[in-house]
Design an enzyme around this catalytic site. Structure first.
Site, PDB file in Angstrom:
ATOM      1  N   LYS A   2     -23.828  -1.334  18.124  1.00 27.26           N
ATOM      2  CA  LYS A   2     -23.915  -2.348  19.188  1.00 27.26           C
ATOM      3  C   LYS A   2     -22.704  -3.274  19.150  1.00 27.26           C
ATOM      4  CE  LYS A   2     -26.509  -6.142  18.449  1.00 27.26           C
ATOM      5  NZ  LYS A   2     -25.764  -7.399  18.659  1.00 27.26           N
ATOM      6  N   ASN A   3     -22.412  -3.816  17.949  1.00 31.10           N
ATOM      7  CA  ASN A   3     -21.360  -4.827  17.881  1.00 31.10           C
ATOM      8  C   ASN A   3     -19.969  -4.249  18.143  1.00 31.10           C
ATOM      9  OD1 ASN A   3     -23.239  -6.771  17.433  1.00 31.10           O
ATOM     10  ND2 ASN A   3     -22.817  -7.040  15.241  1.00 31.10           N
TER      11      ASN A   3
ATOM     12  N   CYS B  81     -28.014 -21.066  20.101  1.00 31.35           N
ATOM     13  CA  CYS B  81     -28.368 -19.766  19.556  1.00 31.35           C
ATOM     14  C   CYS B  81     -29.358 -20.011  18.436  1.00 31.35           C
ATOM     15  CB  CYS B  81     -27.123 -19.078  19.017  1.00 31.35           C
ATOM     16  SG  CYS B  81     -27.543 -17.637  18.053  1.00 31.35           S
TER      17      CYS B  81
ATOM     18  N   ARG C 184     -23.049 -21.853  16.024  1.00 32.22           N
ATOM     19  CA  ARG C 184     -22.090 -20.853  16.495  1.00 32.22           C
ATOM     20  C   ARG C 184     -21.101 -21.415  17.527  1.00 32.22           C
ATOM     21  NH1 ARG C 184     -25.312 -15.186  16.891  1.00 32.22           N
ATOM     22  NH2 ARG C 184     -23.388 -14.341  16.107  1.00 32.22           N
TER      23      ARG C 184
ATOM     24  N   ASP D  96     -26.284  -9.738   8.729  1.00 31.07           N
ATOM     25  CA  ASP D  96     -27.175  -9.033   9.655  1.00 31.07           C
ATOM     26  C   ASP D  96     -28.177  -8.118   8.944  1.00 31.07           C
ATOM     27  OD1 ASP D  96     -25.975 -10.294  11.766  1.00 31.07           O
ATOM     28  OD2 ASP D  96     -24.868  -8.552  12.492  1.00 31.07           O
TER      29      ASP D  96
ATOM     30  N   ARG E 297     -32.741  -5.685  21.959  1.00 33.55           N
ATOM     31  CA  ARG E 297     -31.312  -6.016  22.076  1.00 33.55           C
ATOM     32  C   ARG E 297     -30.482  -5.160  21.127  1.00 33.55           C
ATOM     33  NH1 ARG E 297     -29.983 -11.598  20.475  1.00 33.55           N
ATOM     34  NH2 ARG E 297     -27.974 -10.601  20.749  1.00 33.55           N
TER      35      ARG E 297
HETATM   36  C1  UD1 Z   1     -20.508 -11.213  14.786  1.00 32.39           C
HETATM   37  C2  UD1 Z   1     -21.646 -10.254  15.046  1.00 32.39           C
HETATM   38  C3  UD1 Z   1     -22.942 -10.794  14.461  1.00 32.39           C
HETATM   39  C4  UD1 Z   1     -22.767 -11.109  12.967  1.00 32.39           C
HETATM   40  C5  UD1 Z   1     -21.541 -12.005  12.752  1.00 32.39           C
HETATM   41  C6  UD1 Z   1     -21.227 -12.216  11.289  1.00 32.39           C
HETATM   42  C7  UD1 Z   1     -20.979  -9.292  17.169  1.00 32.39           C
HETATM   43  C8  UD1 Z   1     -21.263  -9.133  18.620  1.00 32.39           C
HETATM   44  N1  UD1 Z   1     -21.799 -10.109  16.487  1.00 32.39           N
HETATM   45  O1  UD1 Z   1     -20.827 -12.425  15.454  1.00 32.39           O
HETATM   46  O2  UD1 Z   1     -23.965  -9.802  14.629  1.00 32.39           O
HETATM   47  O3  UD1 Z   1     -23.916 -11.773  12.485  1.00 32.39           O
HETATM   48  O4  UD1 Z   1     -20.379 -11.412  13.368  1.00 32.39           O
HETATM   49  O5  UD1 Z   1     -21.055 -11.011  10.642  1.00 32.39           O
HETATM   50  O6  UD1 Z   1     -20.082  -8.664  16.636  1.00 32.39           O
HETATM   51  N2  UD1 Z   1     -17.785 -19.856  13.780  1.00 32.39           N
HETATM   52  C9  UD1 Z   1     -17.269 -21.095  14.061  1.00 32.39           C
HETATM   53  N3  UD1 Z   1     -16.420 -21.239  15.118  1.00 32.39           N
HETATM   54  C10 UD1 Z   1     -16.071 -20.180  15.908  1.00 32.39           C
HETATM   55  C11 UD1 Z   1     -16.594 -18.898  15.626  1.00 32.39           C
HETATM   56  C12 UD1 Z   1     -17.456 -18.770  14.549  1.00 32.39           C
HETATM   57  O7  UD1 Z   1     -17.561 -22.067  13.350  1.00 32.39           O
HETATM   58  O8  UD1 Z   1     -15.287 -20.352  16.857  1.00 32.39           O
HETATM   59  C13 UD1 Z   1     -18.695 -19.673  12.623  1.00 32.39           C
HETATM   60  C14 UD1 Z   1     -20.081 -19.210  13.035  1.00 32.39           C
HETATM   61  O9  UD1 Z   1     -20.916 -20.299  13.388  1.00 32.39           O
HETATM   62  C15 UD1 Z   1     -20.560 -18.504  11.775  1.00 32.39           C
HETATM   63  C16 UD1 Z   1     -19.273 -17.896  11.208  1.00 32.39           C
HETATM   64  O10 UD1 Z   1     -18.206 -18.607  11.830  1.00 32.39           O
HETATM   65  O11 UD1 Z   1     -21.056 -19.451  10.852  1.00 32.39           O
HETATM   66  C17 UD1 Z   1     -19.087 -16.413  11.467  1.00 32.39           C
HETATM   67  O12 UD1 Z   1     -19.191 -16.159  12.847  1.00 32.39           O
HETATM   68  P1  UD1 Z   1     -18.439 -14.959  13.556  1.00 32.39           P
HETATM   69  O13 UD1 Z   1     -17.815 -14.070  12.533  1.00 32.39           O
HETATM   70  O14 UD1 Z   1     -17.562 -15.515  14.626  1.00 32.39           O
HETATM   71  O15 UD1 Z   1     -19.650 -14.188  14.249  1.00 32.39           O
HETATM   72  P2  UD1 Z   1     -19.701 -13.543  15.680  1.00 32.39           P
HETATM   73  O16 UD1 Z   1     -18.404 -12.879  16.003  1.00 32.39           O
HETATM   74  O17 UD1 Z   1     -20.277 -14.481  16.663  1.00 32.39           O
END
Ligand code: UD1
Length: 421
Positions: free
Chosen positions: A22-23, A118, A123, A308, A400
């Site tokens: 999915k991701n 969320c 996030r 995850d 999902r």
């Molecule tokens: C992706 C995955 C999700 C998984 C996560 C971590 C997808 C679609 N989703 O989510 O299933 O749980 O990686 O492995 O690929 N953060 C910030 N600022 C930002 C972006 C992130 O503070 O601009 C923080 C988030 O709150 C979190 C951490 O960074 O605590 C990691 O998030 P991130 O790696 O960005 O996750 P996603 O890409 O949203």
């Protein structure tokens, strides 16, 4: 709203085919915006999140063929592209933010709604914004939307992320493929889905090196072309179903599974007393002896133990021999499955980002509620090992991220059925 009824039924035996990730699919689909030629994805999973991304891309003017029986999605961005990603679609799924980088690269401007609240934590988007700003975009927040403009186009740059965000890495890499000059991303995320995205971008003509390491280098090119790409195996679905024979006993072969996708997770299973063997067709999983042993788990970015899989691992540890400590280091509010597992007789204490689980001999069936995607499947795993009947409600979360969960588990002997409301 549908629910799922599970009757604990002992050992599971058989084979489960693992779908495309999915991701990975959610970042490969927006990559179509980078070229006017068609992008075809094979091995795409049939999930509601993929339908949401389809709707979002269609709203931007991309032609998307409906997912066919062969799990193929064909997309074409040859027509005029609209820069607005509307709140009504974006609010359904945070991964909608992955259109921001490609839209900026394609059009030089984009207006993308913030995803909003969320269930598993705040996030924010700051790392995405900093990464794209480094490439020359100016980004302001107005009325809940990010308004991004790159006057004169994106320009290659060296940027270090404050934290290795998966989505921000994907946005930066996609945007930099069409920027003028060289870009270097430091402290990049290393997840297999990023490696898969880069493999696809390379087929489209992008010049990228270093994916799967913390430093990714991108040499901008003038244009990208079409490609056909198979989506990598879903390591989270794989890990989830690896837990089924671990929690119930029996032996299950996960077709398409590879060890390198789940290294840290498989090591923890080994420590808990679960054997994972690579076969020609996938991974075979069974318990080494009787009851599994308690282990401590800390979630980390890849190649560490994935956040995850934390909820599903907790379901296993609820019946392990001894006391396990789970530390959640990625998301601040990701133990919402704990109160539901407690309803099934689990002994769990949560303090901040740490959960202490004291294993019990047997869980007991109960009515429980899914609170997010991974939490919902952890309740199903627990229910498979519990005495009596469990009804898991709010399973739209499950849809999902997991296709045909009832079929896949019943093929191995589980008593599980969907109750349509
Ligand atoms: C992706 C995955 C999700 C998984 C996560 C971590 C997808 C679609 N989703 O989510 O299933 O749980 O990686 O492995 O690929 N953060 C910030 N600022 C930002 C972006 C992130 O503070 O601009 C923080 C988030 O709150 C979190 C951490 O960074 O605590 C990691 O998030 P991130 O790696 O960005 O996750 P996603 O890409 O949203």
């Amino acid at each position: 709203m549908d629910s799922i009824l599970v009757k604990g039924n002992g050992a599971l035996n058989g084979q489960i085919p693992i779908a495309g990730a999915k991701n990975a699919c959610l970042t490969l689909m927006p990559a179509t915006l980078l070229s006017e030629e068609p992008l075809t994805l094979t091995n795409a999973p049939r999930l509601s999140d993929i339908r949401t991304m389809t709707q979002l891309l269609q709203s931007l003017g991309v032609e998307v063929s409906p997912l066919q029986a062969g799990k193929v999605i064909t997309m074409s961005s040859h027509a005029e592209i609209n820069p607005l990603a509307d709140y009504e679609i974006v609010r359904k799924m945070r991964a909608s933010n992955l259109v921001l980088g490609p839209l900026l690269a394609r059009l030089g401007h984009a207006v993308v709604s913030l995803p909003g609240g969320c269930a598993i934590g705040a996030r924010p988007m700051d790392i995405h914004i900093d990464a794209l700003t480094a490439l020359g975009a100016e980004i302001d927040l107005r009325d809940g939307y990010l308004h991004a403009v790159a006057r004169g186009g994106l320009k290659g740059a060296v940027h270090e992320m404050r934290l290795a965000s998966v989505g921000a890495t994907e946005n930066f890499v996609m945007a930099a493929t069409l920027a003028k000059g060289n870009s270097v991303l430091k402290n990049a995320a290393r997840e297999p889905e990023i490696v898969d995205l880069v493999a696809c971008l390379r087929k489209m003509g992008a010049q990228i090196e270093g994916e799967g390491t913390s430093t990714i280098t991108i040499q901008g090119v003038d244009r990208l072309h079409g490609a056909t790409h198979p989506v990598v195996t879903d390591r989270i679905e794989l890990g989830t179903y690896m837990l089924a024979p671990a929690i119930c006993g029996g032996e299950v072969e996960l077709l398409g599974g590879r060890l390198h996708l789940v290294g840290a997770f498989a090591e923890k299973l080994d420590e808990a007393g679960v054997a994972v063997v690579e076969t020609e067709r996938g991974l075979k999983v069974s318990r080494k002896n009787g009851r599994v042993q308690a282990v401590n788990v800390t979630t980390e970015p890849f190649p560490g133990f994935p956040t995850d899989l934390q909820a599903q691992m907790m379901a296993l540890l609820c019946t392990a021999n001894g006391v396990s400590v789970l530390e959640e280091k990625i998301f601040e509010n990701r133990f919402m499955h704990a109160p539901e597992l407690i309803r099934m007789g689990a002994r769990i204490d949560v303090h901040g980002g740490t959960a202490t689980v004291t294993g019990v001999e047997k869980l007991k069936g109960a009515r429980v509620m899914a609170t997010d995607l991974r939490a919902s499947v952890s309740l199903i795993l627990a229910a498979l090992a519990a005495e009596g009947e469990t009804v898991v409600s709010r399973v739209y979360h499950l849809d999902r991220g997991y296709e045909r969960v009832e079929e896949k588990l019943s093929a191995c002997g589980a008593l599980i059925e969907r109750i349509s409301a």
